[in-house]
Design an enzyme around this catalytic site. Sequence first.
Site, PDB file in Angstrom:
ATOM      1  N   ARG A 122     -30.377  60.381   0.398  1.00 53.39           N
ATOM      2  CA  ARG A 122     -29.771  59.325   1.213  1.00 53.39           C
ATOM      3  C   ARG A 122     -28.694  58.579   0.426  1.00 53.39           C
ATOM      4  O   ARG A 122     -27.672  58.175   0.976  1.00 53.39           O
ATOM      5  CB  ARG A 122     -30.846  58.361   1.707  1.00 53.39           C
ATOM      6  CG  ARG A 122     -31.765  59.004   2.740  1.00 53.39           C
ATOM      7  CD  ARG A 122     -32.960  58.152   3.037  1.00 53.39           C
ATOM      8  NE  ARG A 122     -32.581  56.845   3.542  1.00 53.39           N
ATOM      9  CZ  ARG A 122     -33.344  55.765   3.459  1.00 53.39           C
ATOM     10  NH1 ARG A 122     -34.529  55.835   2.887  1.00 53.39           N
ATOM     11  NH2 ARG A 122     -32.932  54.625   3.941  1.00 53.39           N
TER      12      ARG A 122
ATOM     13  N   ARG B  42     -46.361  64.215  -2.380  1.00 51.18           N
ATOM     14  CA  ARG B  42     -45.653  63.534  -1.316  1.00 51.18           C
ATOM     15  C   ARG B  42     -44.672  62.500  -1.891  1.00 51.18           C
ATOM     16  O   ARG B  42     -43.558  62.343  -1.389  1.00 51.18           O
ATOM     17  CB  ARG B  42     -46.669  62.828  -0.438  1.00 51.18           C
ATOM     18  CG  ARG B  42     -46.206  62.708   0.969  1.00 51.18           C
ATOM     19  CD  ARG B  42     -47.347  62.200   1.787  1.00 51.18           C
ATOM     20  NE  ARG B  42     -46.920  61.971   3.130  1.00 51.18           N
ATOM     21  CZ  ARG B  42     -47.758  61.751   4.123  1.00 51.18           C
ATOM     22  NH1 ARG B  42     -49.053  61.744   3.901  1.00 51.18           N
ATOM     23  NH2 ARG B  42     -47.321  61.533   5.322  1.00 51.18           N
TER      24      ARG B  42
ATOM     25  N   ARG C 155     -40.578  52.827  -6.194  1.00 48.71           N
ATOM     26  CA  ARG C 155     -41.211  53.018  -4.884  1.00 48.71           C
ATOM     27  C   ARG C 155     -42.033  54.300  -4.879  1.00 48.71           C
ATOM     28  O   ARG C 155     -43.131  54.339  -4.329  1.00 48.71           O
ATOM     29  CB  ARG C 155     -40.135  53.179  -3.801  1.00 48.71           C
ATOM     30  CG  ARG C 155     -39.578  51.899  -3.298  1.00 48.71           C
ATOM     31  CD  ARG C 155     -38.713  52.217  -2.100  1.00 48.71           C
ATOM     32  NE  ARG C 155     -37.663  51.235  -1.973  1.00 48.71           N
ATOM     33  CZ  ARG C 155     -36.691  51.308  -1.075  1.00 48.71           C
ATOM     34  NH1 ARG C 155     -36.621  52.333  -0.250  1.00 48.71           N
ATOM     35  NH2 ARG C 155     -35.789  50.383  -1.001  1.00 48.71           N
TER      36      ARG C 155
ATOM     37  N   ARG D  74     -22.194  53.796   9.732  1.00 47.77           N
ATOM     38  CA  ARG D  74     -22.448  54.564   8.509  1.00 47.77           C
ATOM     39  C   ARG D  74     -21.403  55.626   8.268  1.00 47.77           C
ATOM     40  O   ARG D  74     -21.478  56.339   7.264  1.00 47.77           O
ATOM     41  CB  ARG D  74     -23.801  55.240   8.629  1.00 47.77           C
ATOM     42  CG  ARG D  74     -24.919  54.589   7.802  1.00 47.77           C
ATOM     43  CD  ARG D  74     -26.169  55.358   8.109  1.00 47.77           C
ATOM     44  NE  ARG D  74     -27.197  55.268   7.130  1.00 47.77           N
ATOM     45  CZ  ARG D  74     -28.226  54.417   7.186  1.00 47.77           C
ATOM     46  NH1 ARG D  74     -28.275  53.513   8.108  1.00 47.77           N
ATOM     47  NH2 ARG D  74     -29.177  54.485   6.279  1.00 47.77           N
TER      48      ARG D  74
ATOM     49  N   LYS E 127     -30.482  45.087   2.393  1.00 44.94           N
ATOM     50  CA  LYS E 127     -29.857  44.690   3.666  1.00 44.94           C
ATOM     51  C   LYS E 127     -30.894  44.134   4.641  1.00 44.94           C
ATOM     52  O   LYS E 127     -30.666  43.111   5.278  1.00 44.94           O
ATOM     53  CB  LYS E 127     -29.175  45.900   4.343  1.00 44.94           C
ATOM     54  CG  LYS E 127     -28.053  46.533   3.562  1.00 44.94           C
ATOM     55  CD  LYS E 127     -27.330  47.600   4.384  1.00 44.94           C
ATOM     56  CE  LYS E 127     -28.184  48.822   4.696  1.00 44.94           C
ATOM     57  NZ  LYS E 127     -28.570  49.610   3.515  1.00 44.94           N
TER      58      LYS E 127
HETATM   59  P1  AMP Z   1     -32.187  53.132   7.269  1.00 43.80           P
HETATM   60  O1  AMP Z   1     -33.513  52.535   7.557  1.00 43.80           O
HETATM   61  O2  AMP Z   1     -31.039  52.291   7.751  1.00 43.80           O
HETATM   62  O3  AMP Z   1     -32.001  53.525   5.840  1.00 43.80           O
HETATM   63  O4  AMP Z   1     -32.110  54.483   8.127  1.00 43.80           O
HETATM   64  C1  AMP Z   1     -33.062  55.518   7.981  1.00 43.80           C
HETATM   65  C2  AMP Z   1     -32.476  56.836   8.476  1.00 43.80           C
HETATM   66  O5  AMP Z   1     -32.135  56.738   9.861  1.00 43.80           O
HETATM   67  C3  AMP Z   1     -31.185  57.264   7.792  1.00 43.80           C
HETATM   68  O6  AMP Z   1     -31.425  57.948   6.579  1.00 43.80           O
HETATM   69  C4  AMP Z   1     -30.566  58.163   8.847  1.00 43.80           C
HETATM   70  O7  AMP Z   1     -31.198  59.429   8.892  1.00 43.80           O
HETATM   71  C5  AMP Z   1     -30.921  57.439  10.134  1.00 43.80           C
HETATM   72  N1  AMP Z   1     -29.883  56.437  10.512  1.00 43.80           N
HETATM   73  C6  AMP Z   1     -30.016  55.076  10.519  1.00 43.80           C
HETATM   74  N2  AMP Z   1     -28.885  54.491  10.904  1.00 43.80           N
HETATM   75  C7  AMP Z   1     -27.997  55.476  11.138  1.00 43.80           C
HETATM   76  C8  AMP Z   1     -26.637  55.509  11.556  1.00 43.80           C
HETATM   77  N3  AMP Z   1     -25.934  54.380  11.787  1.00 43.80           N
HETATM   78  N4  AMP Z   1     -26.043  56.721  11.682  1.00 43.80           N
HETATM   79  C9  AMP Z   1     -26.714  57.864  11.463  1.00 43.80           C
HETATM   80  N5  AMP Z   1     -27.985  57.910  11.053  1.00 43.80           N
HETATM   81  C10 AMP Z   1     -28.641  56.727  10.896  1.00 43.80           C
END
Ligand code: AMP
Length: 194
Positions: A150, A139, A127, A88, A13
């Site tokens: 996730r 780590r 990764r 989300r 994305k």
């Molecule tokens: P991302 O970089 O989009 O994968 O986001 C990294 C982390 O940020 C996610 O695993 C969530 O913990 C938090 N996060 C990002 N966007 C959202 C959202 N729209 N709602 C809730 N948590 C979010």
Amino acid sequence: MNIILFGPPGAGKGTQAQLLQDRHGLVQLSTGDMLRAAVAAGSELGRQAKSIMDAGNLVDDDLMIAIISDRIDQPDCANGFILDGFPRTIPQAEGLDRMLGEKNLKLDRVVEIEVDDQALFARIEGRAQETASAGGGQRADDNAETLKKRLAVYHAQTAPVLPYYETRGMLRKVDGMASIEEVSRQIETILQAA
Ligand code: AMP
């Protein structure tokens, strides 16, 4: 044009949002980037979000809706924006609809980047190995675990948002297993038809 890029972690994305930003002057709004910036700045939001993010869980819906609402009000969003990582959850999708209605804005398209779980796991392992060879084996394992969590959260809480947009006729899908250039081409075709 206002669009959502939808897909699991590792689907690409962010890469596609960057390409759209460069090509169309749309602003990439990545909630993950915003939260990471808040963590780095040591703000109150960052302190609240850090442990939730580290565990691979989701930050509170109302908080996320408020953050996006404020960001959309900034002048650089007037030409249009790409939501990357938001909404989300179904409450976030509902909150977004309400908020855009209040601002007299609308969504044009929701583009799902489809990638199968096997490929995502392979990318996740890749990764983790890269991190391990950069130093710190334990780590890297933690990292792989968080990414798997996730992905599980994506299936449980985020994928159910797709029917919300499908029933509204807004959802289009692209093949996230294709090359970056091919995915980008497919997204362009969708946006030209919008
Ligand atoms: P991302 O970089 O989009 O994968 O986001 C990294 C982390 O940020 C996610 O695993 C969530 O913990 C938090 N996060 C990002 N966007 C959202 C959202 N729209 N709602 C809730 N948590 C979010």
